[in-house]
Design an enzyme around this catalytic site. Structure first.
Site, mmCIF file in Angstrom:
data_model
loop_
_atom_site.group_PDB
_atom_site.id
_atom_site.type_symbol
_atom_site.label_atom_id
_atom_site.label_comp_id
_atom_site.label_asym_id
_atom_site.label_seq_id
_atom_site.Cartn_x
_atom_site.Cartn_y
_atom_site.Cartn_z
ATOM 1 N N GLU A 285 -8.690 3.243 -5.729
ATOM 2 C CA GLU A 285 -9.770 3.045 -6.610
ATOM 3 C C GLU A 285 -10.821 4.192 -6.497
ATOM 4 O O GLU A 285 -11.391 4.767 -7.614
ATOM 5 C CB GLU A 285 -10.565 1.942 -5.929
ATOM 6 C CG GLU A 285 -9.844 0.537 -6.331
ATOM 7 C CD GLU A 285 -9.072 0.170 -5.470
ATOM 8 O OE1 GLU A 285 -8.502 0.613 -4.751
ATOM 9 O OE2 GLU A 285 -8.776 -1.264 -5.370
ATOM 10 N N LYS B 27 0.955 4.114 -7.444
ATOM 11 C CA LYS B 27 1.482 4.375 -6.096
ATOM 12 C C LYS B 27 2.885 3.711 -5.898
ATOM 13 O O LYS B 27 2.777 2.390 -5.601
ATOM 14 C CB LYS B 27 0.547 3.939 -4.860
ATOM 15 C CG LYS B 27 0.774 4.211 -3.662
ATOM 16 C CD LYS B 27 -0.513 3.560 -2.851
ATOM 17 C CE LYS B 27 -0.088 3.824 -1.091
ATOM 18 N NZ LYS B 27 -1.501 3.665 -0.597
#
Length: 120
Positions: free
Chosen positions: A73, A99
């Site tokens: 984030e 990821k």
């Protein structure tokens, strides 16, 4: 509205909440979608009438390969904020950060967050 899209940019970085992620690093993949009016660039055929996607790529690369962050984030927000504040004419922006090497004891392709600004 028109869009400039950069898909699946791959970089090696050291982001994560675990010490092993910060010390060993891993791959991250980023998509950027910029919503803007490309009419003038389409007519003039001049780069200065558009938003240079090489500069967008360089910004993303610098942030992802730069200082470690704990959360995806935060990485996405750093990218979105810099692009939003740098380029005039952006009316919407989406930054997705993926990821693939997630420390979860199960199978999945990747974890992804998306940060948006303006009108998509």
């Amino acid at each position: 509205m028109d869009k400039i899209v950069l898909k699946n940019m791959g970089f090696f970085g050291y982001h994560g909440n675990l010490e092993s992620e910060n010390s060993q690093g891993q791959r991250f993949f980023v998509d950027v979608t910029v919503v803007t009016d490309l009419t003038k660039a389409g007519q003039s055929d001049l780069l200065e009438d558009s938003i240079n996607y090489v500069e967008i790529y360089n910004t993303v690369e610098r942030i992802v390969t730069g200082a470690p962050q704990k959360l995806l984030e935060k990485v996405g927000t750093l990218i979105a904020d810099e692009l939003w504040n740098t380029y005039r004419g952006i009316v919407g922006l989406a930054v997705a950060v993926r990821k693939p090497a997630v420390p979860i004891p199960g199978m999945l392709d990747y974890a992804e967050i998306t940060i948006t600004r303006g009108q998509m």
